[in-house]
Design a protein around this motif. Structure first.
Motif, PDB file in Angstrom:
ATOM      1  N   ILE A  47       3.066 -20.500   4.540  1.00  0.00           N
ATOM      2  CA  ILE A  47       2.714 -19.135   4.908  1.00  0.00           C
ATOM      3  C   ILE A  47       3.195 -18.029   3.798  1.00  0.00           C
ATOM      4  O   ILE A  47       2.607 -17.116   3.516  1.00  0.00           O
ATOM      5  N   TYR A  53       0.788 -15.208   2.573  1.00  0.00           N
ATOM      6  CA  TYR A  53       1.182 -13.762   3.062  1.00  0.00           C
ATOM      7  C   TYR A  53       1.342 -12.939   1.584  1.00  0.00           C
ATOM      8  O   TYR A  53       0.609 -11.965   1.748  1.00  0.00           O
ATOM      9  N   ASP A  54       2.062 -13.470   0.750  1.00  0.00           N
ATOM     10  CA  ASP A  54       1.870 -12.871  -0.590  1.00  0.00           C
ATOM     11  C   ASP A  54       0.446 -12.360  -1.186  1.00  0.00           C
ATOM     12  O   ASP A  54       0.193 -11.361  -1.773  1.00  0.00           O
ATOM     13  N   GLY A 103      -2.484 -12.650   0.258  1.00  0.00           N
ATOM     14  CA  GLY A 103      -2.956 -11.386   1.257  1.00  0.00           C
ATOM     15  C   GLY A 103      -2.410 -10.003   1.335  1.00  0.00           C
ATOM     16  O   GLY A 103      -3.289  -9.020   1.008  1.00  0.00           O
ATOM     17  N   VAL A 104      -1.277  -9.931   1.248  1.00  0.00           N
ATOM     18  CA  VAL A 104      -0.910  -8.651   1.034  1.00  0.00           C
ATOM     19  C   VAL A 104      -0.797  -7.786  -0.032  1.00  0.00           C
ATOM     20  O   VAL A 104      -1.047  -6.685  -0.162  1.00  0.00           O
ATOM     21  N   GLY A 134      -1.346 -17.317   6.514  1.00  0.00           N
ATOM     22  CA  GLY A 134      -0.669 -16.232   5.669  1.00  0.00           C
ATOM     23  C   GLY A 134      -1.338 -15.183   5.106  1.00  0.00           C
ATOM     24  O   GLY A 134      -1.084 -14.069   5.252  1.00  0.00           O
ATOM     25  N   LEU A 154      -2.447 -12.814   7.762  1.00  0.00           N
ATOM     26  CA  LEU A 154      -1.255 -11.958   8.205  1.00  0.00           C
ATOM     27  C   LEU A 154      -1.098 -10.970   7.159  1.00  0.00           C
ATOM     28  O   LEU A 154      -0.842  -9.493   7.545  1.00  0.00           O
ATOM     29  N   GLY A 155      -1.237 -11.272   5.850  1.00  0.00           N
ATOM     30  CA  GLY A 155      -1.083 -10.205   4.717  1.00  0.00           C
ATOM     31  C   GLY A 155      -2.302  -9.139   4.583  1.00  0.00           C
ATOM     32  O   GLY A 155      -1.709  -8.070   4.586  1.00  0.00           O
ATOM     33  N   TYR A 156      -3.480  -9.346   5.105  1.00  0.00           N
ATOM     34  CA  TYR A 156      -4.599  -8.423   5.344  1.00  0.00           C
ATOM     35  C   TYR A 156      -4.439  -7.784   6.341  1.00  0.00           C
ATOM     36  O   TYR A 156      -4.532  -6.409   6.310  1.00  0.00           O
ATOM     37  N   SER A 179      -1.376  -6.963   7.815  1.00  0.00           N
ATOM     38  CA  SER A 179      -0.258  -6.018   7.428  1.00  0.00           C
ATOM     39  C   SER A 179      -0.753  -4.850   6.696  1.00  0.00           C
ATOM     40  O   SER A 179      -0.294  -3.587   6.646  1.00  0.00           O
ATOM     41  N   GLY A 195       7.299  -9.570   4.524  1.00  0.00           N
ATOM     42  CA  GLY A 195       7.412 -11.185   4.217  1.00  0.00           C
ATOM     43  C   GLY A 195       8.516 -11.903   4.380  1.00  0.00           C
ATOM     44  O   GLY A 195       8.411 -13.291   4.433  1.00  0.00           O
ATOM     45  N   PRO A 210       9.039 -14.144   7.962  1.00  0.00           N
ATOM     46  CA  PRO A 210       8.659 -15.777   8.277  1.00  0.00           C
ATOM     47  C   PRO A 210       9.715 -16.717   7.587  1.00  0.00           C
ATOM     48  O   PRO A 210       9.921 -17.697   7.956  1.00  0.00           O
TER      49      PRO A 210
END
Length: 535
Positions: free
Chosen positions: A51, A55-56, A58-59, A177, A180-182, A184, A204, A207
């Motif tokens: 994740i 996450y990195d 996506g965000v 992840g 979730l980034g998108y 966020s 981030g 998690p």
């Protein structure tokens, strides 16, 4: 009457041990074992490390819009900031192999979470570009650790019947992840400019904290325990993560043989020879590999290279820019469109996990890459048409969005999960941690080069031309996979060696094994573990 005669013949047949006559049921194929819930729980906990990377990725795709506006950075600085984490993660993946052999797979996962936690906080509080880059450096090391260790641990605790399903979990969590980034990005986009992107990056850290606590419930890898001579502990873990007592005994025997421990040695704690504790691993991998190891290394490095070189990070990281080229100019609408990409990617990776152990690696992989080729070609054509048109062509816009969604869908059903499954299961035990680290290193180098050059690439050859280039790479990938990579579905980890070393002749080896297995089944000897070897 004919059916009755068949039953009479079957009942008169005598089993090999002579104790009872055979019945019709004895000729039925073995029942598929139920999924081992304990092994599934272990794989799930370990895979949550992925994740962090997801996450990195996506965000950053959305946060970079606001970072560029707030810090007044150029496109080149955007490219570097976006892609540099992949390069920094090389340090983590390079150290993770040795670290996991030293302190164990489980505590390496804890270390990955702790490092990423620090990196996320540094990025969240970054006052300027230089400080933000330092935060990316720290987070990148944590991501490198996580990328290497999650598939290795999962492959080592999984029973053969569900290894593909469980080893695909890291890719599942990467996609979760990313989604979730998108989300966020969209959630924090309403905050003031200087706070919004810092919240996107700083969240981030959450998690990684949850991960550190979850790992405490996991057992250590049985293979690592045996490499340390802790047979008693390994037997306990194998008993809980195997589908049967027979499989646990078979896995134990295979690992003991690979670790150089005599078969008759059954003490709870034994002394392991120096050779089986890691000395000479790099020499055996890179300087003097056997033909089998060389073939394995080529396959592992190749699949990681093609996974990234076929353009996935360009689509995921720069999807807002792609949608902007299509004609979507509103920041909110671009972020909503990227959420759609994340949803499709996550849904299809979940579908893929249920077919890995049923259909096999090769059919899914080849189908996946074939679909990616068509999608990339369609995207390249439509972007080129839009780029040369003076008016907004709605059909081309719709086709571009559909092509992006189909590309990530096809990627997720094969190329995404199978890269991690395949590369983590083909290496011999002694070479597994370092071999996987080499694969991850290639993955991160390719990802970094692509991420840090995509804007410059499409400025040079047009955005349509960039996707035609990715299509050509995907075509080369399809040929590579078809010719060089054997099917590994259901094979035990320690018997992979016989499929590698002959490059294009692995098919004849597989046929010979299948013929031998069929003979054993006909003779009534197929019930003692061959079910683990798969099809």
């Amino acid at each position: 009457m004919e059916m009755a005669d068949q039953k009479t013949v079957a009942k008169s047949a005598v089993s090999d041990n002579g104790l009872r006559p055979k019945s019709i049921e004895d000729f039925d194929p073995p029942a598929r074992p139920r999924r081992n819930k304990y092994a599934m729980a272990c794989a799930t906990l370990a895979s949550t490390t992925s994740i962090l990377l997801g996450y990195d990725i996506g965000v950053m795709s959305g946060a970079i819009i606001y970072i560029k506006e707030d810090l007044k950075i150029s496109d080149v600085e955007v490219e570097i900031l976006t892609g540099i984490l992949a390069v920094y993660s090389l340090l983590g993946s390079a150290m993770a192999g040795r670290t996991s052999d030293w302190i164990g797979r489980r505590y390496t996962i804890v270390l990955a979470g702790a490092i990423f936690f620090a990196g996320a906080l540094l990025m969240g509080f970054a006052p300027n570009y230089a400080f933000l880059m330092f935060g990316r450096f720290v987070a990148g090391i944590g991501v490198g650790y996580a990328l290497m260790i999650a598939p290795v641990y999962t492959a080592e605790v999984s029973p053969a019947s569900t290894r593909g399903f469980l080893t695909s979990f890291p890719e599942v969590f990467i996609n979760i992840g990313i989604l979730l980034g998108y989300i966020s990005n969209y959630a924090f986009s309403k905050l003031r400019l200087s706070l919004g992107w810092r919240m996107m990056l700083g969240v981030g850290a959450i998690p990684s904290v949850l991960l550190a606590f979850g790992v405490l419930a996991m057992p250590e890898s049985p293979r690592w325990l045996i490499m340390q001579g802790r047979l008693g502990d390994a037997k306990t873990v194998l008993a809980r993560t195997s589908d049967s007592k027979e499989e646990a005994a078979l896995r134990l025997a295979d690992i003991k043989e690979a670790a150089g421990i005599p078969e008759e040695c059954n003490d709870d704690v034994v002394e392991v020879t120096k050779r089986s504790t890691g000395e000479g691993v790099w020499r055996d991998l890179l300087l003097h590999p056997t033909p089998s190891v060389r073939h394995i290394l080529i396959c592992a490095v190749g699949i990681h290279f093609f996974q990234q070189a076929s353009g996935i990070d360009a689509v995921v990281l720069y999807s807002p820019r792609i949608f902007e080229k299509v004609g979507i100019t509103s920041s909110d609408k671009k972020l909503v469109a990227t959420i759609a990409v994340g949803v499709v990617k996550t849904l299809f990776i979940l579908v893929a996990t249920f077919f890995l152990d049923r259909i096999g690696r090769r059919p899914l992989l080849l189908s996946s890459v074939g679909g990616m080729i068509i999608s990339l070609g369609s995207l390249g054509v439509c972007l080129t048409i839009i780029n040369h048109s003076q008016t907004k062509l709605m059909w081309a816009v719709v086709m571009c969005i559909a092509s992006v969604l189909s590309y990530v869908a096809f990627f997720s059903i094969g190329m995404g999960p199978i890269t991690w499954v395949y590369s983590s299961e083909i290496f011999p035990l002694r070479l597994r941690a370092q071999g996987c680290a080499i694969g991850v290193a290639m993955n991160r180098v390719t990802s970094g080069v692509l991420s840090m050059s995509f804007i410059s690439l499409y400025d040079a050859i047009s955005i349509g031309g960039a996707f035609f280039l990715f299509m050509a790479v995907a075509c080369a990938a399809w040929l590579f996979f078809y010719i060089l990579m054997p099917e590994t579905q259901g094979r035990t980890l320690e018997e992979m060696g016989q499929f590698f070393g002959n490059y294009t002749k692995w098919r004849s080896v597989a046929r010979e094994i299948d013929i031998q297995r069929n003979k054993e089944v006909v003779n009534g000897n197929g019930g003692n573990g061959e079910g683990q070897l798969g099809k």
